[in-house]
Write a protein that holds these residues in place. Sequence first.
Motif, PDB file in Angstrom:
ATOM      1  N   ASP A 340       0.811  -1.228   0.000  1.00 63.16           N
ATOM      2  CA  ASP A 340       0.000   0.000   0.000  1.00 63.16           C
ATOM      3  C   ASP A 340       0.837   1.267   0.000  1.00 63.16           C
ATOM      4  O   ASP A 340       0.292   2.356  -0.135  1.00 63.16           O
ATOM      5  CB  ASP A 340      -1.044  -0.020   1.122  1.00 63.16           C
ATOM      6  CG  ASP A 340      -0.437  -0.045   2.506  1.00 63.16           C
ATOM      7  OD1 ASP A 340       0.795   0.118   2.618  1.00 63.16           O
ATOM      8  OD2 ASP A 340      -1.203  -0.234   3.473  1.00 63.16           O
ATOM      9  N   TYR A 341       2.159   1.171   0.157  1.00 61.10           N
ATOM     10  CA  TYR A 341       2.945   2.412   0.075  1.00 61.10           C
ATOM     11  C   TYR A 341       3.107   2.877  -1.372  1.00 61.10           C
ATOM     12  O   TYR A 341       3.567   3.991  -1.617  1.00 61.10           O
ATOM     13  CB  TYR A 341       4.281   2.311   0.816  1.00 61.10           C
ATOM     14  CG  TYR A 341       5.405   1.513   0.165  1.00 61.10           C
ATOM     15  CD1 TYR A 341       5.515   0.145   0.381  1.00 61.10           C
ATOM     16  CD2 TYR A 341       6.369   2.140  -0.620  1.00 61.10           C
ATOM     17  CE1 TYR A 341       6.563  -0.581  -0.173  1.00 61.10           C
ATOM     18  CE2 TYR A 341       7.427   1.421  -1.184  1.00 61.10           C
ATOM     19  CZ  TYR A 341       7.507   0.063  -0.960  1.00 61.10           C
ATOM     20  OH  TYR A 341       8.554  -0.654  -1.506  1.00 61.10           O
ATOM     21  N   VAL A 342       2.721   2.053  -2.306  1.00 55.01           N
ATOM     22  CA  VAL A 342       2.696   2.509  -3.701  1.00 55.01           C
ATOM     23  C   VAL A 342       1.257   2.915  -4.035  1.00 55.01           C
ATOM     24  O   VAL A 342       0.321   2.151  -3.805  1.00 55.01           O
ATOM     25  CB  VAL A 342       3.216   1.422  -4.652  1.00 55.01           C
ATOM     26  CG1 VAL A 342       3.060   1.853  -6.102  1.00 55.01           C
ATOM     27  CG2 VAL A 342       4.688   1.144  -4.354  1.00 55.01           C
ATOM     28  N   LEU A 343       1.149   4.153  -4.504  1.00 53.87           N
ATOM     29  CA  LEU A 343      -0.176   4.719  -4.752  1.00 53.87           C
ATOM     30  C   LEU A 343      -0.539   4.589  -6.224  1.00 53.87           C
ATOM     31  O   LEU A 343       0.297   4.787  -7.092  1.00 53.87           O
ATOM     32  CB  LEU A 343      -0.196   6.208  -4.379  1.00 53.87           C
ATOM     33  CG  LEU A 343       0.208   6.543  -2.944  1.00 53.87           C
ATOM     34  CD1 LEU A 343       0.211   8.050  -2.756  1.00 53.87           C
ATOM     35  CD2 LEU A 343      -0.731   5.879  -1.957  1.00 53.87           C
ATOM     36  N   ILE A 344      -1.811   4.298  -6.459  1.00 52.22           N
ATOM     37  CA  ILE A 344      -2.272   4.158  -7.852  1.00 52.22           C
ATOM     38  C   ILE A 344      -2.325   5.526  -8.532  1.00 52.22           C
ATOM     39  O   ILE A 344      -2.262   5.651  -9.746  1.00 52.22           O
ATOM     40  CB  ILE A 344      -3.640   3.430  -7.914  1.00 52.22           C
ATOM     41  CG1 ILE A 344      -3.992   3.059  -9.364  1.00 52.22           C
ATOM     42  CG2 ILE A 344      -4.762   4.257  -7.299  1.00 52.22           C
ATOM     43  CD1 ILE A 344      -3.088   2.051 -10.000  1.00 52.22           C
ATOM     44  N   ALA A 353      11.790  -1.425  -7.200  1.00 52.62           N
ATOM     45  CA  ALA A 353      12.206  -1.148  -5.832  1.00 52.62           C
ATOM     46  C   ALA A 353      13.705  -1.358  -5.703  1.00 52.62           C
ATOM     47  O   ALA A 353      14.250  -2.376  -6.138  1.00 52.62           O
ATOM     48  CB  ALA A 353      11.451  -2.039  -4.874  1.00 52.62           C
ATOM     49  N   VAL A 354      14.363  -0.334  -5.133  1.00 52.05           N
ATOM     50  CA  VAL A 354      15.819  -0.362  -4.993  1.00 52.05           C
ATOM     51  C   VAL A 354      16.145  -0.226  -3.507  1.00 52.05           C
ATOM     52  O   VAL A 354      16.340   0.877  -3.001  1.00 52.05           O
ATOM     53  CB  VAL A 354      16.460   0.790  -5.793  1.00 52.05           C
ATOM     54  CG1 VAL A 354      17.983   0.725  -5.723  1.00 52.05           C
ATOM     55  CG2 VAL A 354      15.983   0.779  -7.247  1.00 52.05           C
ATOM     56  N   PRO A 355      16.181  -1.334  -2.803  1.00 51.48           N
ATOM     57  CA  PRO A 355      16.300  -1.255  -1.349  1.00 51.48           C
ATOM     58  C   PRO A 355      17.600  -0.581  -0.880  1.00 51.48           C
ATOM     59  O   PRO A 355      17.595   0.036   0.182  1.00 51.48           O
ATOM     60  CB  PRO A 355      16.236  -2.715  -0.900  1.00 51.48           C
ATOM     61  CG  PRO A 355      16.464  -3.536  -2.113  1.00 51.48           C
ATOM     62  CD  PRO A 355      16.009  -2.725  -3.278  1.00 51.48           C
ATOM     63  N   ALA A 359      14.621   4.406   1.265  1.00 48.88           N
ATOM     64  CA  ALA A 359      14.342   3.978   2.639  1.00 48.88           C
ATOM     65  C   ALA A 359      13.123   3.061   2.732  1.00 48.88           C
ATOM     66  O   ALA A 359      13.133   2.082   3.477  1.00 48.88           O
ATOM     67  CB  ALA A 359      14.161   5.202   3.532  1.00 48.88           C
ATOM     68  N   ARG A 360      12.068   3.396   1.971  1.00 47.16           N
ATOM     69  CA  ARG A 360      10.855   2.573   2.077  1.00 47.16           C
ATOM     70  C   ARG A 360      11.086   1.191   1.496  1.00 47.16           C
ATOM     71  O   ARG A 360      10.666   0.172   2.060  1.00 47.16           O
ATOM     72  CB  ARG A 360       9.692   3.269   1.360  1.00 47.16           C
ATOM     73  CG  ARG A 360       9.270   4.550   2.063  1.00 47.16           C
ATOM     74  CD  ARG A 360       8.261   5.311   1.238  1.00 47.16           C
ATOM     75  NE  ARG A 360       8.764   5.563  -0.114  1.00 47.16           N
ATOM     76  CZ  ARG A 360       8.048   6.146  -1.069  1.00 47.16           C
ATOM     77  NH1 ARG A 360       6.803   6.512  -0.835  1.00 47.16           N
ATOM     78  NH2 ARG A 360       8.564   6.348  -2.261  1.00 47.16           N
ATOM     79  N   ASP A 361      11.797   1.167   0.353  1.00 45.81           N
ATOM     80  CA  ASP A 361      12.107  -0.126  -0.264  1.00 45.81           C
ATOM     81  C   ASP A 361      13.022  -0.938   0.648  1.00 45.81           C
ATOM     82  O   ASP A 361      12.924  -2.169   0.726  1.00 45.81           O
ATOM     83  CB  ASP A 361      12.808   0.078  -1.623  1.00 45.81           C
ATOM     84  CG  ASP A 361      11.933   0.824  -2.633  1.00 45.81           C
ATOM     85  OD1 ASP A 361      10.717   0.947  -2.385  1.00 45.81           O
ATOM     86  OD2 ASP A 361      12.481   1.293  -3.661  1.00 45.81           O
TER      87      ASP A 361
HETATM   88  C1  ANZ Z   1      13.391   3.727  -8.035  1.00 45.79           C
HETATM   89  C2  ANZ Z   1      14.082   4.482  -6.991  1.00 45.79           C
HETATM   90  C3  ANZ Z   1      15.330   4.290  -6.487  1.00 45.79           C
HETATM   91  C4  ANZ Z   1      13.312   5.536  -6.521  1.00 45.79           C
HETATM   92  C5  ANZ Z   1      15.796   5.123  -5.489  1.00 45.79           C
HETATM   93  C6  ANZ Z   1      13.705   6.370  -5.543  1.00 45.79           C
HETATM   94  C7  ANZ Z   1      14.955   6.162  -5.020  1.00 45.79           C
HETATM   95  P1  ANZ Z   1       9.145  11.719  -6.423  1.00 45.79           P
HETATM   96  O1  ANZ Z   1      10.544  12.251  -6.328  1.00 45.79           O
HETATM   97  O2  ANZ Z   1       8.314  12.103  -5.256  1.00 45.79           O
HETATM   98  O3  ANZ Z   1       8.515  11.987  -7.745  1.00 45.79           O
HETATM   99  N1  ANZ Z   1       7.367   6.043  -6.802  1.00 45.79           N
HETATM  100  C8  ANZ Z   1       7.003   6.145  -8.103  1.00 45.79           C
HETATM  101  N2  ANZ Z   1       5.679   5.983  -8.253  1.00 45.79           N
HETATM  102  C9  ANZ Z   1       5.196   5.765  -7.027  1.00 45.79           C
HETATM  103  C10 ANZ Z   1       3.899   5.501  -6.527  1.00 45.79           C
HETATM  104  N3  ANZ Z   1       2.853   5.419  -7.346  1.00 45.79           N
HETATM  105  N4  ANZ Z   1       3.729   5.351  -5.199  1.00 45.79           N
HETATM  106  C11 ANZ Z   1       4.786   5.403  -4.364  1.00 45.79           C
HETATM  107  N5  ANZ Z   1       6.044   5.627  -4.772  1.00 45.79           N
HETATM  108  C12 ANZ Z   1       6.251   5.809  -6.095  1.00 45.79           C
HETATM  109  O4  ANZ Z   1       9.231  10.122  -6.229  1.00 45.79           O
HETATM  110  C13 ANZ Z   1       9.495   9.294  -7.303  1.00 45.79           C
HETATM  111  C14 ANZ Z   1       9.975   7.981  -6.724  1.00 45.79           C
HETATM  112  O5  ANZ Z   1       8.954   7.467  -5.868  1.00 45.79           O
HETATM  113  C15 ANZ Z   1      10.233   6.988  -7.801  1.00 45.79           C
HETATM  114  O6  ANZ Z   1      11.635   6.760  -7.975  1.00 45.79           O
HETATM  115  C16 ANZ Z   1       9.727   5.688  -7.174  1.00 45.79           C
HETATM  116  O7  ANZ Z   1      10.848   5.163  -6.505  1.00 45.79           O
HETATM  117  C17 ANZ Z   1       8.695   6.127  -6.196  1.00 45.79           C
HETATM  118  F1  ANZ Z   1      17.001   4.931  -4.997  1.00 45.79           F
HETATM  119  O8  ANZ Z   1      12.226   4.494  -8.332  1.00 45.79           O
HETATM  120  B1  ANZ Z   1      12.021   5.502  -7.294  1.00 45.79           B
END
Ligand code: ANZ
Length: 821
Positions: A340-344, A353-355, A359-361
């Motif tokens: 649920d931390y990923v929003l539609i 996801a890049v743990p 931080a969340r990943d």
């Molecule tokens: C891989 C990644 C690696 C990310 C990393 C971040 C850090 P902002 O900057 O707020 O635009 N994301 C994308 N879509 C999402 C969703 N629907 N719900 C929750 N999280 C989502 O945030 C963009 C980042 O938030 C994206 O980049 C994605 O995680 C996440 F070291 O991708 B990232």
Amino acid sequence: MSHAYDPKQIEPKWQSHWVEKKTFRAANPGEPGSEKPKYYVLDMFPYPSGAGLHVGHPEGYTATDVVARYKRMRGFNVLHPMGWDAFGLPAEQYAVQTGTHPRTTTASNIQIFKRQIRALGFSYDWDREVDTTDPAYYRWTQWIFLKLYEKGLAYMADVPVNWCEALGTVLANEEVIDGKSERGGHPVTRVYLRQWMLKITEYAERLLTDLDDLDWPERIKAMQRNWIGRSEGAEVLFKLGSEAAARAKAAGLSDSVTVFTTRPDTLYGATFMVLAPEHPLVEAIAAPGKKEEVLRYRKQAIDKGDLARTDLAKEKTGVATGAFAVNPVTGKESPIYIADYVLITYGTGAIMAVPAHDARDHEFARTFGIPIVEVVKGGADIQKEAFEGDGALVNSPLIDGLPVPEAKKKITAWLEEKKLGTKVVRYKLRDWLFSRQRYWGEPIPVLHVEGTKDIVPLSPDDLPLVLPDLEDFKPTGDPAGPLVKAKDWLTVEKNGKKYRRETNTMPQWAGSSWYFLRFIDPKNPKEPWSKEADQYWMPVDLYVGGAEHAVLHLLYARFWHKVFYDLGLAHTKEPFQKLFNQGLILGEDGQKMSKSRGNVVNPEKVIDEVGADALRLFELFMGPLEDTKPWSTAGVVGMRRFLERSWRLVMDEEAGTLRPAIKDEPPSEELERLLHKTVRKVTEDIEGLRFNTALSALMEFVNEVLSRPAIPRKLVETYTLLLSPFAPHLGEELWARLGHGNTLAYESWPSFDAGKTIDDQVTIAVQVSGKVRGKVQVPRDASEALVKEAALQDEGVRKYVEGKDFKKVIFVPNRILNLVV
Ligand code: ANZ
């Protein structure tokens, strides 16, 4: 009989005079007076609540009133209007509880507000008063809606709303607390309803870039930028593993998942994927054994609010779907989860996801035992904590050694070339949910064709679509809202076809998104405002209001204004050139004013005790306009005393005539200098909205002059003019007593001669080894030798230097002499 200062007598008299004579009527373009330069100074118009005015309201209103009055005296044709933002929830809730029609409540609240505002002597042009609930006004709000619809900027979509089964009604977000209704604490669930949306996202880029040229507080600009939330990144395509791909295809869906990332450079570290629980692929790709668990989790997630879902502190939950996808650079299969931390509602509703670097990943991976692969060198132990900073890429063959920004560019270009991804810009800004399931709002002027999804907009000639009268405001249990009860109104037959009216109404933000344009041409029966009025009056030169409107109201109004610009209805891109936020006024106890704390100050009571002018002065003297500051009863009384002194400067309290000390003679050079200094200070401070220091200068002036045996007439006349924007009733009264037949509202503002504002004597602080030991008065620009000579005659200084040698002498002309011993 005493002829002391008596605001109870003076103030109502001038208030009636101004209303009767229409003293503050602004000239329309073409009328006499319109040849002057224009100045448009606007307050955020209030919601006329049942509680009446609060001392917080007059703070901003007094500030703009001082500016309006000052600008008139500077020769401007000033537009300073007031009106009522009167649709909204409180009147409707009150109707539900008491059965009193919101129209009745609203009308009586407006009366109260108007009486209170008039008692403060503000120089509004009352001929321009608007009320957003008046059909003559909302007719044009509806007309604007039709324009938005015509341009494709208003559309319908299925959107989640808060539905409370027990209350039988849809709730606004403010009415839901922790998933329960504010009233009664009943459970609230999310249901999907077809809602009107406005495409504000189409204007995201312009709303962002046009902020740069506005004279607004940086803090507010930053809040708008964050709200719009521009992110640059990439969409990357992940092919589904063979089993999941087959299941997706069988369901007629795509065999790949597109993610949005702002960190394409971390692609080699993407060890799993997460889809939003609502993602359309979820049900299809879930492995047969996982399906039940997946669907159960999805249901739970949908009922949670976005805020609770993305809370960083919250423990991460999720479910593996049993499906896999292929990382486009490593070729490895990664597991797909839903969480649920990923929003539609953001990006594509799916992430890589890049743990190691998010931080969340990271938290999710630790909970689910997923490998953590470092791809940006940061120093700390990546297994313990994510590193989100910049550094050199590692474990990433295509981009190893590159710093993050270059790595992003290179990998994005590579993905684009391989047709596996594209560079994209994303905004946090969502389209504006524009329908409310409420009674007390503007009806949306469209018809629905019975039994279909077809929409027929009303013709502009059919406007206003008047809100039908309802007797009963109780919720019906129908999520479409209370207007379904207006049976006669609801259905329409035209040319043998049956239609149903839209029963949703517009949100409270609608009427306030364009009211500043109705003020420029408030009586126009043919159009919302004329081109000439727009050319002449817009943009608003100064807009003052509370910082709580930093985002929504100001963003919505800017959006509509840009649409008007595109339609050729507005000639400026932005509506509000300069914005200023007044600070909050706290109770005398330093706490936020609230009924329950019993620390609310009622302006009418203050006026009754000390007068409106004293209240006005205190509102501005409390401190800088933008600061939060506590109320002080003693402070208000102090302002009253100052006004009494101002009265005694001019009037003989025994005789009730002008003081004999006032003489028709030119001021001495010294008084002339004081006068020019005061004019300069007050002028510059009003221009800079520093009202508290302008008032200090006026107070110093009175203290200096009051007890002199002879006071030149020119001096008191100038003083009266300077005081008048702040204390207009007293100003007018003194002006009349000084023998002038007419209002001073259009007298020329006093000018100053800069050369006469500089003292020819200056005070210099004398330090001995860095500590101040005395002060000396010397002619301006006196030499070091002269200042030193004067300093050595000063008792205080002599004590510390006698019998000692000077090691060094530091001298700053006109400021400091430091004798180092
Ligand atoms: C891989 C990644 C690696 C990310 C990393 C971040 C850090 P902002 O900057 O707020 O635009 N994301 C994308 N879509 C999402 C969703 N629907 N719900 C929750 N999280 C989502 O945030 C963009 C980042 O938030 C994206 O980049 C994605 O995680 C996440 F070291 O991708 B990232």
